[in-house]
Design a protein around this motif. Structure first.
Motif, PDB file in Angstrom:
ATOM      1  N   THR A 109       0.831  -1.203   0.000  1.00 37.89           N
ATOM      2  CA  THR A 109       0.000   0.000   0.000  1.00 37.89           C
ATOM      3  C   THR A 109       0.877   1.269   0.000  1.00 37.89           C
ATOM      4  OG1 THR A 109      -0.184  -0.321   2.384  1.00 37.89           O
ATOM      5  CG2 THR A 109      -2.099  -0.926   1.064  1.00 37.89           C
ATOM      6  N   ILE A 111       4.050   1.584  -1.114  1.00 33.77           N
ATOM      7  CA  ILE A 111       4.769   1.760  -2.383  1.00 33.77           C
ATOM      8  C   ILE A 111       3.812   2.189  -3.487  1.00 33.77           C
ATOM      9  CG2 ILE A 111       6.112   0.550  -4.180  1.00 33.77           C
ATOM     10  CD1 ILE A 111       7.616   1.221  -1.542  1.00 33.77           C
ATOM     11  N   GLN A 112       2.632   1.582  -3.502  1.00 35.28           N
ATOM     12  CA  GLN A 112       1.673   1.964  -4.539  1.00 35.28           C
ATOM     13  C   GLN A 112       1.283   3.436  -4.393  1.00 35.28           C
ATOM     14  OE1 GLN A 112       0.724   0.220  -7.292  1.00 35.28           O
ATOM     15  NE2 GLN A 112       2.346  -1.108  -6.573  1.00 35.28           N
ATOM     16  N   ARG A 113       1.195   3.895  -3.136  1.00 39.80           N
ATOM     17  CA  ARG A 113       0.882   5.309  -2.919  1.00 39.80           C
ATOM     18  C   ARG A 113       2.028   6.186  -3.431  1.00 39.80           C
ATOM     19  NH1 ARG A 113       0.606   5.455   2.123  1.00 39.80           N
ATOM     20  NH2 ARG A 113      -1.452   4.565   2.333  1.00 39.80           N
ATOM     21  N   ASP A 114       3.255   5.758  -3.156  1.00 38.26           N
ATOM     22  CA  ASP A 114       4.415   6.519  -3.643  1.00 38.26           C
ATOM     23  C   ASP A 114       4.439   6.572  -5.173  1.00 38.26           C
ATOM     24  OD1 ASP A 114       5.244   7.003  -1.097  1.00 38.26           O
ATOM     25  OD2 ASP A 114       6.789   5.447  -1.056  1.00 38.26           O
ATOM     26  N   VAL A 115       4.157   5.428  -5.788  1.00 38.08           N
ATOM     27  CA  VAL A 115       4.150   5.362  -7.256  1.00 38.08           C
ATOM     28  C   VAL A 115       3.094   6.324  -7.819  1.00 38.08           C
ATOM     29  CG1 VAL A 115       3.586   3.874  -9.232  1.00 38.08           C
ATOM     30  CG2 VAL A 115       5.046   3.000  -7.414  1.00 38.08           C
TER      31      VAL A 115
ATOM     32  N   MET B   1       8.184   8.794   0.612  1.00 37.90           N
ATOM     33  CA  MET B   1       8.965   7.815  -0.153  1.00 37.90           C
ATOM     34  C   MET B   1       9.628   6.808   0.787  1.00 37.90           C
ATOM     35  SD  MET B   1       9.804   7.064  -3.237  1.00 37.90           S
ATOM     36  CE  MET B   1       8.799   8.440  -3.729  1.00 37.90           C
ATOM     37  N   ARG B   2       9.439   5.519   0.476  1.00 36.35           N
ATOM     38  CA  ARG B   2      10.049   4.500   1.332  1.00 36.35           C
ATOM     39  C   ARG B   2      11.491   4.276   0.907  1.00 36.35           C
ATOM     40  NH1 ARG B   2       5.948   6.178   2.215  1.00 36.35           N
ATOM     41  NH2 ARG B   2       4.367   5.367   3.562  1.00 36.35           N
ATOM     42  N   ASN B  78       4.015  -5.519  -5.838  1.00 40.66           N
ATOM     43  CA  ASN B  78       4.173  -4.125  -6.269  1.00 40.66           C
ATOM     44  C   ASN B  78       4.384  -4.033  -7.780  1.00 40.66           C
ATOM     45  OD1 ASN B  78       3.877  -2.187  -4.145  1.00 40.66           O
ATOM     46  ND2 ASN B  78       5.689  -3.061  -3.175  1.00 40.66           N
ATOM     47  N   LEU B 129      -5.814  -4.618  -5.532  1.00 38.07           N
ATOM     48  CA  LEU B 129      -5.414  -4.802  -4.134  1.00 38.07           C
ATOM     49  C   LEU B 129      -6.092  -6.025  -3.517  1.00 38.07           C
ATOM     50  CD1 LEU B 129      -5.579  -1.037  -3.250  1.00 38.07           C
ATOM     51  CD2 LEU B 129      -3.502  -2.412  -3.227  1.00 38.07           C
ATOM     52  N   LEU B 150       1.231  -6.283   2.943  1.00 37.24           N
ATOM     53  CA  LEU B 150       0.384  -5.231   2.352  1.00 37.24           C
ATOM     54  C   LEU B 150       0.448  -3.900   3.085  1.00 37.24           C
ATOM     55  CD1 LEU B 150      -2.825  -7.283   1.447  1.00 37.24           C
ATOM     56  CD2 LEU B 150      -0.958  -6.631  -0.061  1.00 37.24           C
TER      57      LEU B 150
END
Lengths: 226, 182
Positions: A109, A111-115, B1-2, B78, B129, B150
């Protein structure tokens, strides 16, 4: 059929795949090296080029603006150009840094938000670039000419010509938006044109915000059903 | 950003041989994720290769304190979700033709059985999702592991899965009845 039976079906499918899969080490190494290089280079190179061009444009615009700081025409026209250039350069720098730092091993969730946020900025940058390109190309040309030749070109152009150019740019953009909305569903469009059409028609932004909403709903704690 | 935190760098990053071993061990998992998101064999091949590339790019961030499968699921899902969201009909395939090196391939004879095909069609109807949730559950991961992959709470996993399982079961029975030869 119960869900546990579906699990058995899925597990049997997995077992069949496990038995049939072959990993070719040599080809894998070649592919990894080639594809990693290939996948990263164009996007990062374009963003880096855009940042470099933005900085170069600022180096041209700011001295002209500083030299004519007391003249309203320069403050409005070259000032708008400088603000536009700073904004676009900052967006491109954001894209460059964030695309290079994106780590797909993070939680799905997150990473998808970041993308999606990167895509959001990309569409906004493209939209603003199109807007600025259509309305500010003449001032950009005049200011560049002035910076190179020291001839005060912007001061010599008639105001009506500048206003006419601005109106022409806005009309062109409105027509482009109408055209992109009409052709947004066409499938025979090159990828670069697709990005422009999606940005102009607003479809790209709608898609991104839709997915961000979906992510927010997914993360939201569901109440157990009665 | 992760981003990877410095604390995550606990061991030397894996080399190509170690990554190959890892892919060999978990190729089934990766292929199942690809199957859940792509109907087309070429798309599946692209997704599998993209997953391998992202595993390679993320290898320095792998923290051996955590389960290997958690790391692989995250990357695989992802990539698959991002791929799924791209508009396939507008993709330029010319660029990727020579990149279709056959690296981790299922033998051509491997076609999902009828039940699996029906199940995959039912999964198709779920959102990207929800698909991730179902794939993780079908692979027998517990709720805590699913939540970890997730990034949602364990209780949220439970309630969502309960709802999706009912939907999936009904859809499976309907499809299986409607087209018994599928």
């Amino acid at each position: 059929m119960k869900f546990d039976e579906l699990k058995n079906v899925w597990a049997a499918h997995g077992a069949l795949l496990e038995r049939s899969i072959a990993v070719d080490e040599r080809l894998l190494r070649e592919m990894l090296l080639r594809k990693v290089r290939f996948a990263l280079a164009p996007y990062a190179a374009w963003r880096a080029l855009e940042v470099a061009l933005g900085i170069a444009a600022l180096i041209v615009v700011v001295p002209v603006l500083a030299a004519h700081g007391a003249e309203p025409r320069y403050v409005v026209v070259a000032g708008a150009l400088a603000v536009f250039t700073i904004g676009i350069t900052a967006l491109c720098a954001y894209l460059l840094v964030n695309c290079l730092q994106l780590d797909y091993s993070g939680r799905v969730t997150a990473i998808q938000r970041d993308v999606e946020r990167i895509k959001l900025v990309e569409y906004r940058a493209l939209k603003w670039a199109l807007l600025g390109g259509a309305t500010l190309w003449l001032p950009a040309l005049l200011v560049s000419f002035e910076a190179l030749t020291e001839v005060d070109a912007l001061a010599r152009v008639q105001l009506s010509y500048l206003i006419g150019n601005l109106i022409f740019g806005l009309v062109l953009l409105a027509l482009g938006q109408a055209w992109s909305k009409k052709h947004v569903e066409r499938s025979d469009i090159e990828p670069w044109a697709r990005r422009w059409i999606d940005a102009l028609s607003g479809r790209g932004l709608r898609s991104v915000t839709g997915h961000l909403d979906e992510l927010a709903r997914f993360e939201h704690e569901d109440l157990p059903q009665a | 950003m992760r981003r990877a935190s410095p604390a995550n760098h606990l061991a030397a990053p894996m080399d190509a041989t170690e990554l190959t071993d890892l892919l060999r061990r978990h190729a089934g998992l990766i292929h199942k994720v690809a199957f859940a998101y792509c109907r087309d064999a070429t798309d599946r091949e692209d997704v599998v290769q993209e997953i391998a590339v992202q595993l390679w790019r993320s290898r320095e961030r792998y923290d051996p304190r955590f389960k290997e499968t958690t790391w692989i699921y995250r990357i695989a899902l992802n990539v698959a979700i991002s791929f799924h969201r791209r508009e396939f009909r507008h993709r330029d395939r010319h660029l990727s033709i020579d990149l279709h090196a056959i690296t981790i391939t299922a033998a051509p004879a491997v076609e999902p059985g009828e039940d699996v095909q029906v199940l995959l069609r039912c999964i198709d109807d779920l959102s990207a999702l929800d698909k991730a949730l179902v794939v993780l559950d079908l692979d027998d991961n517990d709720h805590a592991s699913i939540a970890e992959v997730l990034g949602i709470s364990v209780s949220n996993v439970g309630t969502k899965l309960g709802r999706i399982k009912d939907k999936l079961r009904v859809a499976f029975e309907q499809r299986a009845r409607a087209n018994p030869t599928e």
